[in-house]
Design a protein around this motif. Structure first.
Motif, mmCIF file in Angstrom:
data_model
loop_
_atom_site.group_PDB
_atom_site.id
_atom_site.type_symbol
_atom_site.label_atom_id
_atom_site.label_comp_id
_atom_site.label_asym_id
_atom_site.label_seq_id
_atom_site.Cartn_x
_atom_site.Cartn_y
_atom_site.Cartn_z
ATOM 1 N N GLU A 315 4.076 -9.318 -1.108
ATOM 2 C CA GLU A 315 3.804 -8.365 -2.598
ATOM 3 C C GLU A 315 2.716 -7.633 -2.597
ATOM 4 N N ASN A 316 1.636 -8.232 -2.379
ATOM 5 C CA ASN A 316 0.384 -7.678 -2.556
ATOM 6 C C ASN A 316 0.223 -6.457 -1.538
ATOM 7 N N LEU A 317 0.614 -6.774 -0.278
ATOM 8 C CA LEU A 317 0.696 -5.795 0.720
ATOM 9 C C LEU A 317 1.216 -4.456 0.046
ATOM 10 N N LYS A 318 2.544 -4.708 -0.399
ATOM 11 C CA LYS A 318 3.368 -3.642 -0.965
ATOM 12 C C LYS A 318 2.581 -2.797 -1.942
ATOM 13 N N ALA A 319 1.968 -3.745 -3.143
ATOM 14 C CA ALA A 319 1.321 -3.245 -4.223
ATOM 15 C C ALA A 319 0.189 -2.541 -3.674
ATOM 16 N N TYR A 334 -5.568 6.809 -0.029
ATOM 17 C CA TYR A 334 -5.169 7.667 -0.884
ATOM 18 C C TYR A 334 -5.124 7.163 -2.136
ATOM 19 N N LYS A 335 -4.632 8.005 -3.117
ATOM 20 C CA LYS A 335 -4.610 7.715 -4.264
ATOM 21 C C LYS A 335 -3.397 6.779 -4.658
ATOM 22 N N GLU A 336 -2.402 7.438 -4.639
ATOM 23 C CA GLU A 336 -1.252 6.680 -4.897
ATOM 24 C C GLU A 336 -0.097 7.077 -3.935
ATOM 25 N N ALA A 337 0.745 6.398 -3.472
ATOM 26 C CA ALA A 337 1.807 6.993 -2.277
ATOM 27 C C ALA A 337 3.030 7.139 -3.188
ATOM 28 N N ASN A 338 3.779 7.929 -2.687
ATOM 29 C CA ASN A 338 5.229 8.311 -3.057
ATOM 30 C C ASN A 338 6.351 7.541 -2.063
ATOM 31 N N LEU A 339 6.387 6.200 -2.239
ATOM 32 C CA LEU A 339 7.345 5.583 -1.234
ATOM 33 C C LEU A 339 8.121 4.677 -1.985
ATOM 34 N N SER A 340 9.563 4.760 -1.514
ATOM 35 C CA SER A 340 10.531 3.874 -2.462
ATOM 36 C C SER A 340 10.390 2.495 -2.001
ATOM 37 N N GLU A 341 11.162 1.754 -2.928
ATOM 38 C CA GLU A 341 11.022 0.305 -2.782
ATOM 39 C C GLU A 341 11.404 -0.220 -1.303
ATOM 40 N N GLU A 342 12.531 0.661 -0.920
ATOM 41 C CA GLU A 342 12.835 0.568 0.373
ATOM 42 C C GLU A 342 11.844 0.704 1.481
ATOM 43 N N LEU A 344 8.825 0.697 1.277
ATOM 44 C CA LEU A 344 7.626 -0.221 1.171
ATOM 45 C C LEU A 344 8.014 -1.769 1.719
ATOM 46 N N ASP A 345 9.466 -2.280 1.431
ATOM 47 C CA ASP A 345 9.817 -3.419 2.260
ATOM 48 C C ASP A 345 9.727 -3.091 3.576
ATOM 49 N N ALA A 346 10.134 -2.196 4.062
ATOM 50 C CA ALA A 346 10.331 -1.926 5.731
ATOM 51 C C ALA A 346 8.882 -1.825 6.235
ATOM 52 N N LEU A 347 7.863 -1.157 5.391
ATOM 53 C CA LEU A 347 6.309 -1.160 6.039
ATOM 54 C C LEU A 347 5.990 -2.496 6.013
ATOM 55 N N ALA A 348 6.328 -3.260 5.048
ATOM 56 C CA ALA A 348 5.707 -4.700 4.806
ATOM 57 C C ALA A 348 6.011 -5.471 6.087
ATOM 58 N N GLU A 349 7.352 -5.378 6.226
ATOM 59 C CA GLU A 349 8.106 -6.171 7.390
ATOM 60 C C GLU A 349 7.466 -5.693 8.575
ATOM 61 N N TYR A 350 7.314 -4.315 8.762
ATOM 62 C CA TYR A 350 6.495 -3.999 9.898
ATOM 63 C C TYR A 350 5.371 -4.384 10.287
ATOM 64 N N LEU A 351 4.270 -4.056 9.101
ATOM 65 C CA LEU A 351 2.901 -4.334 9.265
ATOM 66 C C LEU A 351 2.709 -6.032 9.385
ATOM 67 N N MET A 352 3.418 -6.773 8.768
ATOM 68 C CA MET A 352 3.231 -8.170 8.920
ATOM 69 C C MET A 352 3.583 -8.786 10.215
ATOM 70 N N GLY A 353 4.346 -7.910 10.819
ATOM 71 C CA GLY A 353 4.748 -8.376 12.245
ATOM 72 C C GLY A 353 3.826 -7.890 13.597
ATOM 73 N N LEU A 354 2.701 -7.116 12.926
ATOM 74 C CA LEU A 354 1.765 -6.663 14.053
ATOM 75 C C LEU A 354 1.009 -7.722 14.169
ATOM 76 N N LYS A 355 1.199 -8.691 15.456
ATOM 77 C CA LYS A 355 0.354 -9.861 15.689
ATOM 78 C C LYS A 355 0.226 -9.730 17.152
ATOM 79 N N VAL A 356 -0.950 -9.786 17.571
ATOM 80 C CA VAL A 356 -1.294 -9.800 19.173
ATOM 81 C C VAL A 356 -0.836 -11.279 19.779
ATOM 82 N N GLN A 357 -1.062 -12.069 18.914
ATOM 83 C CA GLN A 357 -0.541 -13.358 19.415
ATOM 84 C C GLN A 357 0.129 -14.365 18.198
#
Ligand code: HEC
Ligand code: CU
Length: 358
Positions: A315-319, A334-342, A344-357
């Protein structure tokens, strides 16, 4: 009078309670995490005790004189013996301050030289490899980069260090003056734009365990509107764990590939929206530091916070991605993004999966 005194004592009691909360092992200079912080705390104790001692002695003498030599009834006209100059007294009040100053300065100067000694930073073994661990710290308007030059890896926001050894730091800033401070581990040191400051810190294994292996770090130099949010964390782990992490980071030369469809979609959004122009997603970002204008996200999935301050969750990541300005005014994303809820969901899923181990 009684009332005032009562209120005052109440205030002090409250203050004591508040101050009692300052003793957290991950944050407090009063709970030193290693050699550097211990030395500094000892100095603090020495100087405080000497000062308290001086105050006590002076107040006691003052009170004695006040009561013993005041004008008594029936002796209104008595003039006491007049004294002019006293070798004994003069010697006493010259020698005592000298002794006090010596007992302050000798340990302080000794500690200053000891803690400022970074000779071993450049010591190499017979193969020409540096023996000590060196981290280049680069402070930026409101985020931190940690580069391990000898390991060829970069991370941001969460500094990872091994316990029970000296960790050497090269400190600098890329925009304005900041200051690198891990209160439990030692005093702060400025990060400047025109020179590199060097020092070392030590994290004891025992103390690290007590602190949950996580120390809090802060920027300690007023640098802009979000200065107070310029936090970082220090993960202090055993040498073995550190090596495992470093090896995993070194292997991360290519982006961790997303495993789910949603994450894959997030990767596409990440690339399409030019996030990749600022953020690297591999640990060996080869760009020069002037081009590294945003936190390295290679190990973002293992972060302890979002943007250094927000609790780490989706939630915080998306916000944050939607509106970074809301959380850190004046930040350089940047000030504010123009991203849809969808998206944002996808970005969060992707970013939280970036783990080296894992
Ligand atoms: C102009 C460069 C720039 C662009 C483009 C950019 N960012 Fe950032 N980003 C930053 C900076 C600078 C920070 C650090 C802000 C701070 O903490 O003060 C940051 C922080 C972050 C963080 C927090 C990192 C951490 O370690 O906690 C995330 C997540 C993030 N950005 C995601 C994105 C996403 C997703 C996009 C694309 C939609 C994006 N960024 C686009 C510059 C950029
Ligand atoms: Cu700052």
């Amino acid at each position: 009078m009684g009332m005032k005194f009562g209120r005052l004592s109440f205030l002090f009691l409250l203050l004591t309670l508040v101050l009692a909360g300052c003793g957290e092992p991950f944050l407090s200079t009063l709970k030193p995490a290693g050699e550097v912080a211990e030395t500094q705390l000892t100095l603090l104790f020495i100087s405080t005790s000497i000062m308290v001692l001086v105050i006590l002695v002076v107040v006691i003498i003052y009170l004695i004189v006040l009561f013993r030599f005041r004008r008594k009834k029936g002796e209104e006209n008595k003039i006491p013996k007049q004294v002019e100059g006293s070798h004994k007294l003069e010697i006493i009040w010259t020698v005592i301050p000298i002794l006090l100053l010596l007992s302050l300065s000798v340990p302080t100067i000794a500690a200053t030289f000891k803690l400022g000694d970074v000779k071993d930073m450049d010591k190499v073994d017979k193969d020409g490899n540096r023996e000590a661990l060196v981290v280049n710290v680069r402070a930026n308007l409101y985020w931190w980069e940690f580069e391990y030059p000898d390991l060829g890896i970069i991370t941001s926001q969460d500094l990872v260090v091994p316990t029970d050894e000296k960790v050497y730091f090269n400190l600098k800033a890329s925009d304005v003056k900041h200051s690198f401070w891990v209160p439990a581990a030692g005093g702060k040191m400025d990060t400047n734009t025109d020179n590199e400051n060097k020092f070392y810190l030590v994290f004891d294994k025992e103390k690290a365990d007590e602190a949950g292996n996580l120390f809090y770090g802060k920027c300690a130099e007023l640098c802009g509107p979000s200065h107070a949010y310029m936090d970082f964390k220090v993960k202090a782990v055993s040498r073995d764990e550190f090596n495992q992490w470093a090896t995993a980071m070194q292997k991360n030369k290519e982006e961790v590939q997303p495993t789910s469809d949603l994450a894959k979609q997030g990767q596409e959004v990440f690339q399409a929206n030019n996030c990749i122009a600022c953020h690297a997603v591999t640990a060996n970002d080869a760009r020069p530091e002037t081009a590294r204008t945003a936190p390295n996200l290679a190990d973002f999935g293992n972060r302890t916070r979002v943007a250094g301050i927000l609790e780490y969750n989706e939630e915080n990541l998306k916000a944050w991605i939607q509106n970074p300005e809301k959380f850190k005014p004046g930040n350089q994303m940047y000030k504010e993004a123009n991203l849809s809820e969808e998206e944002l969901d996808a970005l969060a899923e992707y970013l939280m999966g970036l783990k080296v181990q894992e």
